[in-house]
Design an enzyme around this catalytic site. Sequence first.
Site, PDB file in Angstrom:
ATOM      1  N   SER A 101      40.805  33.253   1.696  1.00 26.10           N
ATOM      2  CA  SER A 101      40.301  32.994   0.335  1.00 26.10           C
ATOM      3  C   SER A 101      41.291  33.429  -0.745  1.00 26.10           C
ATOM      4  O   SER A 101      42.000  34.438  -0.591  1.00 26.10           O
ATOM      5  CB  SER A 101      38.995  33.773   0.157  1.00 26.10           C
ATOM      6  OG  SER A 101      38.642  33.852  -1.198  1.00 26.10           O
ATOM      7  N   GLU A 158      40.454  34.931  -3.213  1.00 25.32           N
ATOM      8  CA  GLU A 158      40.029  36.266  -3.670  1.00 25.32           C
ATOM      9  C   GLU A 158      40.935  37.356  -3.082  1.00 25.32           C
ATOM     10  O   GLU A 158      40.916  38.491  -3.548  1.00 25.32           O
ATOM     11  CB  GLU A 158      38.564  36.525  -3.297  1.00 25.32           C
ATOM     12  CG  GLU A 158      37.561  35.720  -4.112  1.00 25.32           C
ATOM     13  CD  GLU A 158      37.388  36.209  -5.556  1.00 25.32           C
ATOM     14  OE1 GLU A 158      37.507  37.415  -5.803  1.00 25.32           O
ATOM     15  OE2 GLU A 158      37.147  35.353  -6.432  1.00 25.32           O
ATOM     16  N   TYR A 172      34.670  41.923  -0.461  1.00 29.92           N
ATOM     17  CA  TYR A 172      34.859  40.586   0.133  1.00 29.92           C
ATOM     18  C   TYR A 172      36.351  40.274   0.263  1.00 29.92           C
ATOM     19  O   TYR A 172      36.817  39.870   1.335  1.00 29.92           O
ATOM     20  CB  TYR A 172      34.164  39.536  -0.754  1.00 29.92           C
ATOM     21  CG  TYR A 172      34.499  38.101  -0.382  1.00 29.92           C
ATOM     22  CD1 TYR A 172      33.908  37.488   0.714  1.00 29.92           C
ATOM     23  CD2 TYR A 172      35.404  37.353  -1.148  1.00 29.92           C
ATOM     24  CE1 TYR A 172      34.212  36.166   1.053  1.00 29.92           C
ATOM     25  CE2 TYR A 172      35.711  36.037  -0.818  1.00 29.92           C
ATOM     26  CZ  TYR A 172      35.117  35.451   0.278  1.00 29.92           C
ATOM     27  OH  TYR A 172      35.418  34.147   0.615  1.00 29.92           O
ATOM     28  N   LYS A 174      24.862  27.720 -10.224  1.00 29.96           N
ATOM     29  CA  LYS A 174      23.886  28.384 -11.090  1.00 29.96           C
ATOM     30  C   LYS A 174      23.868  27.671 -12.449  1.00 29.96           C
ATOM     31  O   LYS A 174      22.813  27.409 -13.026  1.00 29.96           O
ATOM     32  CB  LYS A 174      24.286  29.855 -11.250  1.00 29.96           C
ATOM     33  CG  LYS A 174      23.376  30.673 -12.141  1.00 29.96           C
ATOM     34  CD  LYS A 174      23.796  32.133 -12.127  1.00 29.96           C
ATOM     35  CE  LYS A 174      22.996  32.956 -13.114  1.00 29.96           C
ATOM     36  NZ  LYS A 174      23.382  34.378 -13.097  1.00 29.96           N
ATOM     37  N   GLU A 216      37.172  43.087 -11.913  1.00 30.38           N
ATOM     38  CA  GLU A 216      37.205  41.633 -12.154  1.00 30.38           C
ATOM     39  C   GLU A 216      38.464  40.972 -11.587  1.00 30.38           C
ATOM     40  O   GLU A 216      39.506  41.610 -11.461  1.00 30.38           O
ATOM     41  CB  GLU A 216      37.166  41.359 -13.664  1.00 30.38           C
ATOM     42  CG  GLU A 216      35.836  40.873 -14.191  1.00 30.38           C
ATOM     43  CD  GLU A 216      35.266  39.624 -13.515  1.00 30.38           C
ATOM     44  OE1 GLU A 216      36.007  38.866 -12.848  1.00 30.38           O
ATOM     45  OE2 GLU A 216      34.049  39.401 -13.636  1.00 30.38           O
TER      46      GLU A 216
HETATM   47  P1  NAP Z   1      28.512  29.829   2.460  1.00 26.61           P
HETATM   48  O1  NAP Z   1      27.891  28.575   1.936  1.00 26.61           O
HETATM   49  O2  NAP Z   1      28.113  31.120   1.860  1.00 26.61           O
HETATM   50  O3  NAP Z   1      28.238  29.883   4.038  1.00 26.61           O
HETATM   51  C1  NAP Z   1      28.442  31.063   4.764  1.00 26.61           C
HETATM   52  C2  NAP Z   1      27.992  30.814   6.189  1.00 26.61           C
HETATM   53  O4  NAP Z   1      28.220  32.009   6.963  1.00 26.61           O
HETATM   54  C3  NAP Z   1      26.507  30.470   6.340  1.00 26.61           C
HETATM   55  O5  NAP Z   1      26.380  29.398   7.234  1.00 26.61           O
HETATM   56  C4  NAP Z   1      25.928  31.740   6.949  1.00 26.61           C
HETATM   57  O6  NAP Z   1      24.839  31.517   7.805  1.00 26.61           O
HETATM   58  C5  NAP Z   1      27.102  32.200   7.803  1.00 26.61           C
HETATM   59  N1  NAP Z   1      26.962  33.596   8.234  1.00 26.61           N
HETATM   60  C6  NAP Z   1      26.680  34.676   7.452  1.00 26.61           C
HETATM   61  N2  NAP Z   1      26.572  35.772   8.224  1.00 26.61           N
HETATM   62  C7  NAP Z   1      26.794  35.384   9.526  1.00 26.61           C
HETATM   63  C8  NAP Z   1      26.782  36.057  10.765  1.00 26.61           C
HETATM   64  N3  NAP Z   1      26.508  37.379  10.855  1.00 26.61           N
HETATM   65  N4  NAP Z   1      27.036  35.349  11.876  1.00 26.61           N
HETATM   66  C9  NAP Z   1      27.280  34.009  11.804  1.00 26.61           C
HETATM   67  N5  NAP Z   1      27.277  33.312  10.653  1.00 26.61           N
HETATM   68  C10 NAP Z   1      27.037  33.989   9.525  1.00 26.61           C
HETATM   69  O7  NAP Z   1      30.115  29.731   2.368  1.00 26.61           O
HETATM   70  P2  NAP Z   1      31.047  28.446   2.125  1.00 26.61           P
HETATM   71  O8  NAP Z   1      31.187  28.229   0.673  1.00 26.61           O
HETATM   72  O9  NAP Z   1      30.589  27.347   2.998  1.00 26.61           O
HETATM   73  O10 NAP Z   1      32.439  29.013   2.612  1.00 26.61           O
HETATM   74  C11 NAP Z   1      32.858  28.865   3.972  1.00 26.61           C
HETATM   75  C12 NAP Z   1      33.919  29.913   4.286  1.00 26.61           C
HETATM   76  O11 NAP Z   1      35.026  29.738   3.397  1.00 26.61           O
HETATM   77  C13 NAP Z   1      33.463  31.351   4.083  1.00 26.61           C
HETATM   78  O12 NAP Z   1      34.113  32.143   5.044  1.00 26.61           O
HETATM   79  C14 NAP Z   1      33.973  31.698   2.696  1.00 26.61           C
HETATM   80  O13 NAP Z   1      34.165  33.087   2.564  1.00 26.61           O
HETATM   81  C15 NAP Z   1      35.278  30.929   2.682  1.00 26.61           C
HETATM   82  N6  NAP Z   1      35.746  30.508   1.358  1.00 26.61           N
HETATM   83  C16 NAP Z   1      34.932  29.788   0.547  1.00 26.61           C
HETATM   84  C17 NAP Z   1      35.409  29.364  -0.693  1.00 26.61           C
HETATM   85  C18 NAP Z   1      34.553  28.525  -1.608  1.00 26.61           C
HETATM   86  O14 NAP Z   1      34.924  28.371  -2.781  1.00 26.61           O
HETATM   87  N7  NAP Z   1      33.473  27.952  -1.146  1.00 26.61           N
HETATM   88  C19 NAP Z   1      36.720  29.679  -1.078  1.00 26.61           C
HETATM   89  C20 NAP Z   1      37.529  30.391  -0.190  1.00 26.61           C
HETATM   90  C21 NAP Z   1      37.041  30.787   1.038  1.00 26.61           C
HETATM   91  P3  NAP Z   1      23.291  31.806   7.361  1.00 26.61           P
HETATM   92  O15 NAP Z   1      22.880  30.571   6.647  1.00 26.61           O
HETATM   93  O16 NAP Z   1      22.593  31.996   8.638  1.00 26.61           O
HETATM   94  O17 NAP Z   1      23.301  33.015   6.492  1.00 26.61           O
END
Ligand code: NAP
Length: 343
Positions: free
Chosen positions: A138, A140, A162, A205, A295
Site C-alpha cells: 500500500s 500508506e 496499518y 462515505k 496524518e
Molecule cells: P477491504 O474491502 O477492506 O477487504 C479486506 C478483506 O480482508 C475482506 O474480504 C475481509 O474479509 C478480509 N479479511 C479481514 N480479516 C481477515 C482474516 N483474519 N482472514 C482472512 N481475511 C480477512 O479491502 P480492499 O479495498 O479490497 O483492499 C484489498 C487489499 O489491498 C487489502 O490488503 C488492502 O490493505 C490493500 N490495499 C487497498 C487499497 C485501496 O485503496 N483499496 C490501497 C492499497 C492497498 P471479511 O469480509 O470477512 O472481514
Amino acid sequence: MAGVSRRLLCLMPTAFVTGITGQDGQHLAEFLHGQGYHVFGMVKGQNNPRVERIQAELPFVELVSGDLADLPSLVSAMEACQPDEVYNLGAISFVALSFSQAELTANISGLGVLRMLEAVRMVGGAKDNPIRFYQASSSEMFGQVRETPQTELTPFHPRSPYGCAKVFGHDIVVNYRESYGMHASSGILFNHEGPRRGIEFVTRKVTNAVARIKLGLQDEVVLGNLDSKRDWGYAGDYVKGMWLMLQQDQPGDYVLATGETHSIEELVQRAFAEVGIDNWADYVRQDPKFLRPAEVDLLIGDATKARTKLGWEPEVDFPALVKMMVAHDLQLEAAKAGLPVPG
Ligand code: NAP
C-alpha cells in the site's frame, strides 16, 4: 491434480484469492473469471455475513474457509485448491481502525502475509510451475513522504499501525523472494475506489452521504481533515495490474497509481456538484474525532515502471470515478427508500 502443471496441461488456470468479500477481491474475481480462471475465494468465520452477497453476485467463485491468523487453515485451503496463482488481498485495511486495534492489524495485515508465504512454500505447486504469489502492499507505507512522487525506490515512513504492518508484509515478500527464489510480487497500490468500496472509507462515505442528502434522507456529512491529498484510481483498473504482475517471467514490485492527486475537499465539492448542489460547505461538518493521531498529508504515485514493463494504464479518471460512485449510491439509496432517482 497435486504436482501437475495446469498451465502445461492447458487446463483452466486456478487462482486462490484472500479478501474475496472485499472491494478488490470482488473485482479481481470478475477479472480472473473473464480470463478463464477457476477462482477460489477464501472466507473467514463460521457465518460470514458477506458470503450470501458473494454467492449471488459472483456465483462462479468457489468459497473455501480460512483465516489469515491461522496457518493450518491456510495450508488446508491451498491444498484443496492447488492454485497456480495466489492473491493475498485479505487485511485489516481501514487505517482508522488500525489505531484502535493495532495488534490485530499487525497480526492479520503483517504476520498474515508471512503465514501465506509459508503456506505457499509448503504446498508449493509443481516443480515446473511453482505457485506465483501477489501481495497487496500500500501507498500508506510511504506515510510521511520522503520524495514526491513516490516510486518503488522511495523509502518507507509509515504513519499508522496499518502502514507499519504493510511494510512488514512488503519486506517479508522481498525476503522470501530472495531467500527461496519464490515468484512473489508486491503491488504498491495507491488508493483505488469504486461502488464496492466499504462505507467506512472517505470516498464512499462522501458519495453515499451526497446521495442521501440529495434524496432528503440525511442532513449533513461529518468528516475529518479536508486538506489530505490522495492519488485516487478505480479498483477495476488496478486488479488488472495485479494479474499482469504475476504473468511476468520475473517477480518484482510495482507502483500502481494515476499520477494525479486531489484533496478531500475537491472530492466533496465534485460529489455535491454531481447532484447539482453548489453550496456544499453548508452540508459538511468537521469533527476532530475523525482526525488521525498521525496524518498522511500527500500521496502521489509514479507508475512509470508498471506502464513500461507491464503495459498497465489506468482508464477511469477522477471525475469519472466520482460520477460513477455518486450515480451508484443515488440508485442504491433511492431503491432502499422506495424513492424515484432524481433526474
Ligand atoms: P477491504 O474491502 O477492506 O477487504 C479486506 C478483506 O480482508 C475482506 O474480504 C475481509 O474479509 C478480509 N479479511 C479481514 N480479516 C481477515 C482474516 N483474519 N482472514 C482472512 N481475511 C480477512 O479491502 P480492499 O479495498 O479490497 O483492499 C484489498 C487489499 O489491498 C487489502 O490488503 C488492502 O490493505 C490493500 N490495499 C487497498 C487499497 C485501496 O485503496 N483499496 C490501497 C492499497 C492497498 P471479511 O469480509 O470477512 O472481514
